[in-house]
Design an enzyme around this catalytic site. Structure first.
Site, short mmCIF file in Angstrom:
data_model
loop_
_atom_site.label_atom_id
_atom_site.label_comp_id
_atom_site.label_asym_id
_atom_site.label_seq_id
_atom_site.Cartn_x
_atom_site.Cartn_y
_atom_site.Cartn_z
N GLU A 603 0.90 -1.02 0.12
CA GLU A 603 0.06 -0.09 -0.36
C GLU A 603 0.21 1.26 0.19
O GLU A 603 0.77 2.48 -0.67
CB GLU A 603 -0.86 -0.08 1.30
CG GLU A 603 -1.81 -1.21 1.03
CD GLU A 603 -2.54 -1.44 0.12
OE1 GLU A 603 -2.90 -0.36 -0.59
OE2 GLU A 603 -3.29 -2.30 -0.26
N ASP A 666 3.32 -4.53 -5.77
CA ASP A 666 3.52 -6.04 -4.59
C ASP A 666 5.34 -6.06 -4.79
O ASP A 666 5.74 -6.55 -3.94
CB ASP A 666 3.55 -6.88 -6.23
CG ASP A 666 1.50 -7.12 -5.77
OD1 ASP A 666 1.31 -6.91 -4.95
OD2 ASP A 666 1.11 -8.30 -6.70
#
Length: 765
Positions: A603, A666
């Site tokens: 995030e 990611d």
């Protein structure tokens, strides 16, 4: 715009990121031919024992003696190991109950028959996949689903408690709403009549009977305003991307029922889906009073209109540059752009009782689309427009009607996702509906029953460690100039984190105020849903003249997910995800950093992906990069895009452009979390290893990360994910990320040329 970690299901305003029972986990594997199952070994042992006790041959007695001697030697070794363990002050193996349990779970998820350098996803998840066939009614099954099922079971227990007695009216509304959804007999008794009455109230539907031929604007206002459907376009109130301290009206493309434009445009490949969709449209039309022949023809015309909408709908992979699609204008300018309808009349109705004028600012995402929609409306027959508008209302409300409508939908879902919704227990459907309607009141019950306040403090500490690791890596980027680097560091420092739940949900008066005006009855589920649509429209209108709240959440506390919101430069981690396997306080730090730590890093990295990087530290969309650094960034992200575009699922390639932001997050999230773990080790020293798994703690970090993404999915659902989801499929979230990680390749010793090490690493952050 909000960015979420993993897609969990369809629909909703958020991009949803969007789980196995104890029985499934405990089920033995099916033995391969020529091998022996645990049951076979046990049966053989029992047979030999009975013969030993019955015959007592000399050979058997000798063998028995040898066996006893070996057992004694083994016991001696165990005692010696125990003495050595207690004499060893470092106690290098963790033998707590928690460590033994998690070691067992990790071991049963592994596939030791596969080399980690050949296929790390299969190595990490092969055992889990064997033990977790798709549950009935599910098109996919993973850690997120399993955890959400657990959360739902807790909520079911709380809402069905016969001694339920809350001081909060919002919490009492939550129970009434849930119970109204469970009243299947009442829902069956009403049948289709509630929706028929609603259609008559709006002015009728050409499919089922008489209709008012001169009321396009009135029907549009009712369908899109009062009942919050989204025909042709969607209108909402949210923070202005270029002035994030103020809310503004925003208009974007919408209007398709199927998950993606691809289903409409690639008609040969999706013939079964389009046929099933038309069958569904016809069946619902007839359930509401239409005649077979005329209903199918009229719904075919609606489908053709949706196909025309699909033709002008801009693909998601072409909408990633918000600077290009953001257009601020006045309502008067919007009227000139799309003159087929009265925008001032429509928006004034939608945002009543606010007073709007021609000069009211509006942000339009996709001016070409709206212009073409206006032209499409002008050249379409009024009867087809009416049928399309009411169809949007029908598809939004039929889930609140009797079983015939659910059965009709099931046939379409089976074609679209390869699953049967009817297998889902009614209570689970009702928990999901309650979460959609009164999610924060439901969250209040969930948090008070389950959430450990210490988890919030620990999570805040982990975020600080991961932020520090990200910023340290930022300082070593050779492609970024100093001015941009400093601005990026300031943005990382300014990221605001919210963990667990918003404080207001534990204050009954504040919680009640949030849902004040929403009427909920235990007797009518359909009316409760209509009241919800009307209430949400009023809430939207109330937001326009207020500044965005820094502490407003876009996700409920029980949700198993997380997100980054660029206009607030904030990351949010609900209580629902702060649980095993993402986080457990008495598990090795390697697993916590590999689980929730990577989620946090993911995030945080969204603030610097191809979309998040366009926003500054204040959450405003503006250019703050130096040209040289921006060009270098694009070169590095092009490597990621090309890499993921080579992956295939069932012969179908991934869209590396569509998934670019999530792939960047990611990769960056894994690196930040691993660097934070190394920093933790430097400060606290090496931690104990898990017993029996045969992995160092550094290797355990990567296995823990991979096992978060263990997943099974139907082919139909896999296809749907490829054309709609901004995330890569679970398998490639593991393989793609780890094949770019120097730390992973080093700790597992993967040589250049092995499947996990191509020799070319893509790295952005």
């Amino acid at each position: 715009m909000s960015v979420a970690l993993q897609e969990l299901g369809g629909g909703g305003n958020m991009v949803e990121y969007k789980r196995a029972t104890l029985r499934d986990e405990d089920a033995p594997e099916t033995p391969v031919e020529g091998g022996a199952s645990p049951d076979a070994v046990e049966a053989g042992f029992r047979k030999r024992t009975s013969r030993l006790l019955g015959l007592h041959t000399q050979l058997e007695l000798v063998l028995a003696g040898v066996s006893l001697l070996l057992a004694a030697l083994l016991l001696g070794c165990l005692v010696a190991l125990g003495v050595q363990y207690h004499r060893d002050p470092s106690h290098s193996t963790c033998l707590t109950e928690a460590c033994i349990r998690v070691a067992g779970k990790i071991l049963e998820s592994l596939d030791r028959g596969v080399s980690p350098c050949e296929d790390f996803y299969q190595f990490s998840c092969g055992g889990w996949i064997r033990r977790n066939p798709l549950p009935d009614g599910r098109s996919r099954w993973n850690t997120f689903n399993s955890l959400w099922d657990q959360n739902q079971a807790i909520l079911k227990h709380l809402l069905e408690n016969t001694t339920f007695n809350s001081s909060s009216e919002a919490e009492r509304k939550t129970q009434r709403f849930y119970l109204s959804c469970l009243q299947v007999e009442r829902i069956e008794e009403l049948g289709a009549q509630p929706l028929r009455d609603l259609i008559d109230k709006i002015g009728g539907w050409n499919v089922t009977g008489p209709w008012d031929q001169d009321n396009f604007m009135e029907v549009l206002k009712a369908v899109a305003g009062t009942y919050r459907a989204t025909p042709f376009f969607t209108v909402y109130v949210s923070a202005d991307s270029k002035s994030s301290n103020s809310n503004i009206i925003q208009v974007d493309q919408s209007g398709l029922f199927l998950p993606s434009r691809d289903y409409y445009l690639n008609r040969t490949a999706n013939e079964k889906v389009l046929t099933a969709y038309l069958d569904y449209m016809e069946e619902l039309g007839m359930l509401l009073g239409g005649q077979p022949t005329s209903t199918r023809e009229q719904m075919r015309q609606v489908l053709e209109l949706e196909i025309q909408l699909a033709n002008i709908t801009v693909p998601q992979d072409q909408r990633r540059d918000e600077e290009k699609i953001y257009h601020k204008m006045s309502i008067a300018e919007l009227q000139a752009l799309a003159p087929s309808m009265d925008w001032l009349e429509f928006l004034s109705f939608l945002l009543s009782p606010l007073e709007l004028g021609d000069s009211e600012p509006v942000v339009v995402y996709g001016t070409d689309y709206l212009q073409q929609v206006s032209e499409l409306i002008n050249r379409t027959e009024p009867s087809v427009l009416n049928n399309y508008l009411i169809w949007n209302l029908v598809q939004k409300t039929t889930s609140s009607l009797d079983h015939r409508f659910e059965s009709a939908q099931e046939k379409l879902l089976e074609t679209l996702y390869g699953t049967k919704k009817s297998c889902t227990p009614r209570w689970q459907t009702c928990i999901s509906n309650t979460d959609d309607a009164l999610g924060f009141a439901l969250g209040s019950l969930f948090v008070k029953a389950t959430f450990d306040r210490q988890s919030k403090e620990i999570a805040e500490g982990m975020i600080s460690e991961i932020r520090a690791a990200f910023e340290e890596a930022l300082g070593h980027l050779v492609w970024m100039d100093e001015k941009t680097r400093q601005a990026a560091k300031e943005k990382a420092d300014a990221i605001y984190d919210m963990i667990g739940f918003p404080d207001f949900i534990l204050e009954p008066k504040e919680l009640d105020d949030v849902y004040d005006g929403y009427e909920v009855s235990e007797d009518s589920f359909f009316q409760n849903m209509l009241n919800l649509y009307n209430f949400s429209a009023k809430v939207m209108a109330d937001q326009l003249r207020k500044p965005p709240s820094r502490d407003q959440w876009s996700m409920t506390p029980q949700t198993v997910n997380a997100y980054y919101l660029p206009t607030k430069n904030e990351i949010v981690f609900p209580a629902g995800i702060l649980q095993a396997p993402f986080y457990t306080c008495n598990h090795p730090k390697a697993l916590n950093f590999g689980g929730i730590g990577v989620v946090m890093g993911h995030e945080l990295t969204h603030a610097f992906d191809d979309q998040g990087r366009e926003y500054d530290k204040e959450g405003n969309l503006r250019p703050w990069w130096q040209n040289e650094s921006l060009a270098a960034f694009r070169n590095h992200t092009a490597c990621i895009e090309e890499q993921y575009s080579q992956y295939q699922v069932n012969g179908e390639k991934l869209n590396g452009r569509q998934t670019l932001g999530e792939n960047i997050a990611d990769n960056g999230g894994l690196k930040a979390a691993y660097n934070a773990y190394k920093a933790w080790l430097r400060k606290h020293g090496e931690e104990q290893q898990l017993p029996a798994v045969g992995l160092t703690n550094h290797q355990l970090f990567f296995v823990g990360f991979a096992q978060v993404w263990c997943s099974v999915r139907t082919p139909e659902s896999s296809h749907e994910g490829l054309v709609t989801d901004p995330h890569s499929p679970a398998r490639f979230r593991v393989l793609g990320t780890l094949s770019n990680s120097r730390d992973f390749l080093r700790h597992f010793g993967c040589p250049v040329g092995s499947p996990m090490n191509s020799g070319q690493l893509c790295e952005v952050w």
